[in-house]
Scaffold this active site. Structure first.
Site, mmCIF file in Angstrom:
data_model
loop_
_atom_site.group_PDB
_atom_site.id
_atom_site.type_symbol
_atom_site.label_atom_id
_atom_site.label_comp_id
_atom_site.label_asym_id
_atom_site.label_seq_id
_atom_site.Cartn_x
_atom_site.Cartn_y
_atom_site.Cartn_z
ATOM 1 C CE LYS A 28 -2.685 0.990 3.759
ATOM 2 N NZ LYS A 28 -2.470 2.387 4.212
ATOM 3 C CB SER A 29 3.779 2.301 2.043
ATOM 4 O OG SER A 29 3.194 2.349 3.309
ATOM 5 N NE ARG A 33 6.357 6.492 0.767
ATOM 6 C CZ ARG A 33 5.462 6.332 1.753
ATOM 7 N NH1 ARG A 33 4.338 5.637 1.536
ATOM 8 N NH2 ARG A 33 5.664 6.864 2.940
ATOM 9 C CB SER A 175 5.397 10.398 11.169
ATOM 10 O OG SER A 175 4.562 10.450 10.031
ATOM 11 C CD GLN A 177 0.864 8.635 6.964
ATOM 12 O OE1 GLN A 177 0.338 9.457 7.717
ATOM 13 N NE2 GLN A 177 0.253 7.526 6.598
ATOM 14 C CG ASP A 326 0.741 0.290 9.646
ATOM 15 O OD1 ASP A 326 0.375 1.160 10.456
ATOM 16 O OD2 ASP A 326 1.148 0.562 8.504
ATOM 17 C CE LYS A 353 0.060 4.807 12.915
ATOM 18 N NZ LYS A 353 0.755 5.527 11.845
ATOM 19 N NE ARG A 357 -4.949 0.460 13.234
ATOM 20 C CZ ARG A 357 -4.309 0.601 12.086
ATOM 21 N NH1 ARG A 357 -2.978 0.635 12.080
ATOM 22 N NH2 ARG A 357 -4.968 0.702 10.956
ATOM 23 N NE ARG A 401 -2.389 -1.596 8.589
ATOM 24 C CZ ARG A 401 -2.073 -2.008 7.361
ATOM 25 N NH1 ARG A 401 -2.202 -3.276 7.029
ATOM 26 N NH2 ARG A 401 -1.619 -1.168 6.449
HETATM 27 C C1 S3P Z 1 2.649 5.015 6.209
HETATM 28 C C2 S3P Z 1 3.306 5.364 7.365
HETATM 29 C C3 S3P Z 1 2.826 5.006 8.702
HETATM 30 C C4 S3P Z 1 1.835 3.858 8.649
HETATM 31 C C5 S3P Z 1 0.802 4.040 7.581
HETATM 32 C C6 S3P Z 1 1.444 4.183 6.214
HETATM 33 C C7 S3P Z 1 3.209 5.471 4.925
HETATM 34 O O1 S3P Z 1 2.201 6.131 9.267
HETATM 35 O O2 S3P Z 1 1.216 3.688 9.900
HETATM 36 O O3 S3P Z 1 -0.079 2.930 7.556
HETATM 37 O O4 S3P Z 1 2.815 4.947 3.876
HETATM 38 O O5 S3P Z 1 4.054 6.370 4.942
HETATM 39 P P1 S3P Z 1 3.065 7.290 10.000
HETATM 40 O O6 S3P Z 1 4.034 7.810 9.029
HETATM 41 O O7 S3P Z 1 2.066 8.331 10.396
HETATM 42 O O8 S3P Z 1 3.684 6.619 11.179
#
Ligand code: S3P
Length: 441
Positions: A28-29, A33, A175, A177, A326, A353, A357, A401
């Protein structure tokens, strides 16, 4: 397992163990991207094995609205993205809808904030509206961005693009993100940016940018993107998602007689914390993991082979948390069926999240007969050993999840589990139930 009314589904312990070979869905990540950096690319980008799930389809829809052309190929997950370049996203009549996708919201705002003279609104579902956006608004404002947020820190976000300044930003939370948001803003502004991470977090943005020829470097905890006018991502092959694989890893570890093989799983070391935690608990997992500290433009893959294993408790400290963030709900489940105590600390991020969680996992597993309690920054599980989970009913709270955790708990329970809101799994893994049926008939 059988379907019940609405989106509630039952998951009962299988007669034998789980067995078979499975290819879990694309990461997914990395898919988010690929779509976003593909949209920023100058040349066409060919993506193989893009994840089609609610979250990542929201990203494709968003980049299309912003002007990228996305052509679907013959094979599932095959795409060609004709991007708009770093400076080309077009303005829209209505808001960009990110759905449930925090990654989309937080990465996209970095790109759009760096487009002088243009403005957008970003919004999402009820969960997105309750999640902290101050963590991206703050560094972007320091770079000179103009962003209005509800109560100054929640979506919807109104972004007015500006000429941004460079930044050297110490991340207040580990993080990926936030890290990615600042790096993308620095790249799109043409000015560059640095971030300093308190602990390593997933590094897919950095690897993909390096593969695209962007001037990106890591020096200890500091990641720097230099000045750049254009990127060209070329071809991207998305590997299987280790976070999706983790549900089958846990199920195979817990159900006696199991042995499953999970093919083509991404084992980037910034994502495999759960596998290392499980191994510390006694798990037998075959497959070659990337060594900690590696940084290469390629994403490593392996086949994971997992057999039923007796488990004992462990402690997970803050430094390990981002590498398993996760999968920590699954650590709680393993802990319930292990011998001895399992403690997770420094995981307060779990509270923000898709659901809180810490609360949803502790309440959910307690209702199934688990012996665990919440702390401010994690949980403490008193493991009662194999066969100790009674079963019952768990709610997903709209959190993908949580839904899949409930299903795995059902397989590992004595009496089975009914999961209310199983449809939430479609956010990251639309075929989860049929894949689970395939290995645990
Ligand atoms: C993700 C980063 C994580 C993760 C999320 C996906 C990403 O979050 O929990 O499911 O794709 O960069 P954080 O960056 O907020 O920790």
């Amino acid at each position: 397992m059988s379907a019940a009314a609405g989106t509630a589904m039952r998951f009962d312990p299988p007669a034998g163990g789980l067995s078979g070979t499975l290819r879990v869905p694309a990461d997914k990540s990395i898919s988010h991207r690929a779509a976003l950096l593909g949209a920023m690319s100058s040349g066409p980008v060919r993506v193989r094995n893009y994840l089609h799930a609610a979250d990542t389809d929201a990203t494709l829809a968003a980049v299309q609205r912003l002007g990228a052309q996305v052509d679907r190929g013959a094979a599932p997950g095959e795409l060609t993205i004709h991007g708009v370049g770093l400076h080309g996203p077009r303005e829209l009549d209505g808001p960009v809808d990110v759905g449930n996708a925090g990654t989309l919201m937080r990465l996209l705002v970095g790109w759009l904030a760096a487009q002088p003279g243009r403005a957008w609104t970003l919004d999402g579902d009820a969960s997105i509206r309750s999640r902290p956006m101050g963590r991206v608004v703050e560094p972007l404002r320091q770079m000179g961005a103009r962003i209005d947020a509800r109560d100054d820190r929640f979506a919807p976000l109104a972004v007015h693009g500006e000429r941004l300044l460079p930044i050297d930003y110490p991340l207040p939370v580990a993080s990926a993100q936030v890290k990615s948001c600042v790096l993308i803003a620095g790249m799109a502004s043409g000015q560059g940016a640095s971030v300093v991470e308190p602990q390593p977090s997933r590094d897919h943005t950095e690897r993909m940018l390096a593969a695209a020829g962007a001037p990106i470097e890591r020096a200890g905890a500091r990641v720097t993107i230099g000045r750049v006018d254009a990127i060209d991502l070329g071809d991207v092959a998305v590997p299987g998602d280790v976070s999706s694989a983790a549900f089958f890893v846990a199920a195979a570890l817990l159900v006696p007689g199991s042995c499953v093989v999970l093919e083509d799983v991404n084992v980037n070391w910034t994502r495999t914390g759960f596998l290392r935690i499980a191994e510390r608990m006694g798990a037998r997992i075959g497959g070659e993991l990337e060594p900690a500290g590696a940084f290469a433009p390629v994403e490593p893959v392996t086949a994971l082979e997992v057999g039923h294993s007796p488990l004992h408790g462990t402690t997970v400290e803050a430094g390990e948390v981002p590498l398993a963030i996760d999968e920590l709900p699954l650590v709680a489940l393993l802990g319930c069926l292990a011998e001895g105590e399992t403690v997770v600390r420094g995981a307060q991020e779990l509270r923000v999240k898709e659901s809180d969680r810490i609360a949803t996992v502790v309440d959910g597993l307690s209702a199934l007969g688990g012996d665990l309690e919440a702390t401010e920054d994690g949980f403490v599980v008193r493991g009662r050993g194999p066969g100790s989970l009674r079963g019952g009913r768990i709610a997903s709270h709209g959190d993908h999840r949580l839904a899949m955790l409930g299903a795995v708990a059902g397989l590992a329970s004595r009496e089975g589990v009914e999961v209310a809101g199983m449809d939430a799994a479609a956010v990251s893994y639309p075929g989860f139930v049929s894949d689970l049926r395939a290995v645990a008939p």
